[in-house]
Write a protein that holds these residues in place. Sequence first.
Motif, PDB file in Angstrom:
ATOM      1  N   GLY A 105     -38.276 -10.546  -3.073  1.00 45.42           N
ATOM      2  CA  GLY A 105     -37.320 -11.631  -2.194  1.00 45.42           C
ATOM      3  C   GLY A 105     -37.194 -11.043  -0.715  1.00 45.42           C
ATOM      4  N   VAL A 106     -37.253 -12.037   0.186  1.00 46.56           N
ATOM      5  CA  VAL A 106     -36.913 -11.512   1.555  1.00 46.56           C
ATOM      6  C   VAL A 106     -35.630 -12.606   2.269  1.00 46.56           C
ATOM      7  N   VAL A 107     -34.838 -12.095   2.712  1.00 48.22           N
ATOM      8  CA  VAL A 107     -33.847 -13.177   3.393  1.00 48.22           C
ATOM      9  C   VAL A 107     -33.339 -12.673   4.827  1.00 48.22           C
ATOM     10  N   ILE A 108     -32.980 -13.656   5.454  1.00 48.29           N
ATOM     11  CA  ILE A 108     -32.530 -13.034   6.785  1.00 48.29           C
ATOM     12  C   ILE A 108     -31.158 -13.427   6.873  1.00 48.29           C
ATOM     13  N   VAL A 109     -30.173 -12.433   7.185  1.00 47.32           N
ATOM     14  CA  VAL A 109     -28.679 -12.554   7.281  1.00 47.32           C
ATOM     15  C   VAL A 109     -28.351 -11.641   8.500  1.00 47.32           C
ATOM     16  N   TYR A 140     -33.938   1.258  -2.364  1.00 50.78           N
ATOM     17  CA  TYR A 140     -33.531   1.139  -0.877  1.00 50.78           C
ATOM     18  C   TYR A 140     -33.256  -0.384  -0.582  1.00 50.78           C
ATOM     19  N   ILE A 141     -32.717  -0.526   0.598  1.00 50.35           N
ATOM     20  CA  ILE A 141     -32.437  -1.773   1.215  1.00 50.35           C
ATOM     21  C   ILE A 141     -33.003  -1.646   2.500  1.00 50.35           C
ATOM     22  N   GLU A 142     -33.918  -2.446   2.889  1.00 49.03           N
ATOM     23  CA  GLU A 142     -34.788  -2.207   4.063  1.00 49.03           C
ATOM     24  C   GLU A 142     -34.342  -3.579   4.997  1.00 49.03           C
ATOM     25  N   ALA A 143     -33.716  -3.207   6.304  1.00 45.91           N
ATOM     26  CA  ALA A 143     -33.287  -4.202   7.090  1.00 45.91           C
ATOM     27  C   ALA A 143     -34.302  -3.921   8.491  1.00 45.91           C
ATOM     28  N   LYS A 144     -34.980  -5.063   8.735  1.00 44.90           N
ATOM     29  CA  LYS A 144     -35.612  -5.114   9.954  1.00 44.90           C
ATOM     30  C   LYS A 144     -34.747  -5.868  10.749  1.00 44.90           C
ATOM     31  N   VAL A 145     -34.413  -5.251  12.183  1.00 47.80           N
ATOM     32  CA  VAL A 145     -33.480  -5.650  13.031  1.00 47.80           C
ATOM     33  C   VAL A 145     -34.492  -6.737  13.947  1.00 47.80           C
ATOM     34  N   LEU A 146     -33.943  -8.103  13.919  1.00 47.37           N
ATOM     35  CA  LEU A 146     -34.398  -9.032  14.592  1.00 47.37           C
ATOM     36  C   LEU A 146     -33.617  -9.431  15.962  1.00 47.37           C
ATOM     37  N   GLY A 147     -32.425  -8.745  16.234  1.00 47.73           N
ATOM     38  CA  GLY A 147     -31.572  -8.905  17.174  1.00 47.73           C
ATOM     39  C   GLY A 147     -31.714  -7.895  18.126  1.00 47.73           C
ATOM     40  N   GLU A 148     -30.745  -7.932  19.100  1.00 48.42           N
ATOM     41  CA  GLU A 148     -30.697  -6.642  20.185  1.00 48.42           C
ATOM     42  C   GLU A 148     -29.862  -5.640  19.728  1.00 48.42           C
ATOM     43  N   ASP A 149     -28.706  -5.925  18.812  1.00 51.00           N
ATOM     44  CA  ASP A 149     -27.669  -5.094  18.650  1.00 51.00           C
ATOM     45  C   ASP A 149     -27.847  -4.392  17.333  1.00 51.00           C
ATOM     46  N   GLU A 150     -28.528  -3.304  17.456  1.00 49.00           N
ATOM     47  CA  GLU A 150     -28.940  -2.450  16.482  1.00 49.00           C
ATOM     48  C   GLU A 150     -27.606  -1.626  15.610  1.00 49.00           C
ATOM     49  N   ASP A 151     -26.833  -1.284  16.529  1.00 49.01           N
ATOM     50  CA  ASP A 151     -25.609  -0.727  15.936  1.00 49.01           C
ATOM     51  C   ASP A 151     -24.838  -1.575  14.902  1.00 49.01           C
ATOM     52  N   ALA A 152     -24.687  -2.946  15.344  1.00 48.56           N
ATOM     53  CA  ALA A 152     -24.029  -3.996  14.612  1.00 48.56           C
ATOM     54  C   ALA A 152     -25.014  -4.245  13.348  1.00 48.56           C
ATOM     55  N   ALA A 153     -26.138  -4.252  13.381  1.00 51.54           N
ATOM     56  CA  ALA A 153     -26.978  -4.375  12.423  1.00 51.54           C
ATOM     57  C   ALA A 153     -26.817  -3.324  11.198  1.00 51.54           C
ATOM     58  N   ALA A 154     -26.725  -1.964  11.625  1.00 53.32           N
ATOM     59  CA  ALA A 154     -26.345  -0.857  10.703  1.00 53.32           C
ATOM     60  C   ALA A 154     -24.944  -1.139  10.133  1.00 53.32           C
ATOM     61  N   ASP A 155     -24.076  -1.569  10.902  1.00 51.65           N
ATOM     62  CA  ASP A 155     -22.696  -1.640  10.133  1.00 51.65           C
ATOM     63  C   ASP A 155     -22.767  -2.886   9.341  1.00 51.65           C
ATOM     64  N   LYS A 156     -23.576  -3.888   9.699  1.00 45.01           N
ATOM     65  CA  LYS A 156     -23.553  -5.084   8.491  1.00 45.01           C
ATOM     66  C   LYS A 156     -24.397  -4.525   7.366  1.00 45.01           C
ATOM     67  N   LEU A 157     -25.240  -3.759   7.331  1.00 45.11           N
ATOM     68  CA  LEU A 157     -25.934  -3.277   6.288  1.00 45.11           C
ATOM     69  C   LEU A 157     -25.240  -2.433   5.425  1.00 45.11           C
ATOM     70  N   LEU A 158     -24.370  -1.577   6.155  1.00 50.01           N
ATOM     71  CA  LEU A 158     -23.383  -0.673   5.212  1.00 50.01           C
ATOM     72  C   LEU A 158     -22.423  -1.777   4.372  1.00 50.01           C
ATOM     73  N   LYS A 159     -22.066  -2.755   5.205  1.00 52.81           N
ATOM     74  CA  LYS A 159     -20.893  -3.692   4.599  1.00 52.81           C
ATOM     75  C   LYS A 159     -21.514  -4.439   3.429  1.00 52.81           C
TER      76      LYS A 159
END
Length: 163
Positions: A53-57, A135-154
């Motif tokens: 599966g693939v989901v956008i969060v 692994y969890i793969e997260a493709k960043v769709l927005g501009e805030d890469e740091d926020a994406a990394a933090d959300k992934l860890l959460k």
Amino acid sequence: MGRKWRKIVLIAVVCLVLGGGVLYWLYGTGFSHGHSRLRISEGTPVQYLQGDGVVIVDEMELSLGKQSQPDGYISIYNHSEILWKKPVTIPVGEGQLIKCTQGGSAVFPAPEVIYYWLCIQRPGKHAEDDLVTYYIEAKVLGEDEDAAADKLLKLAENWEVPD
């Protein structure tokens, strides 16, 4: 004649019980053996990302994967560049957060995309097996890469990985 029917009914019941047990073992637990899953919602009903599966969060396209490489090597996409690797501690254990970029090939250039891979390794089922990397793969769709990394860890606080 009655004895014959009793035998048929007994055999049918045994087959149904055994078949039901196998189906429950395979599907009834809700957790695919040998694969990870990630809880992506807190509400009712709880939603999981699992399998292919693939989901956008939160401006990330999330998917799960696993690979088995010699000596614990982690293989990323072709035409990708690892920007950095960081050790992380998450509830399922010690892992690595990898930030990489992918921009297509020289023949087929594409806009650069930032990916995060959150990886954890487990021994294979048998002594001769290589390490298995989940692994969890997260493709960043927005501009805030740091926020994406933090959300992934959460989100990884709710990641279930086989032992």
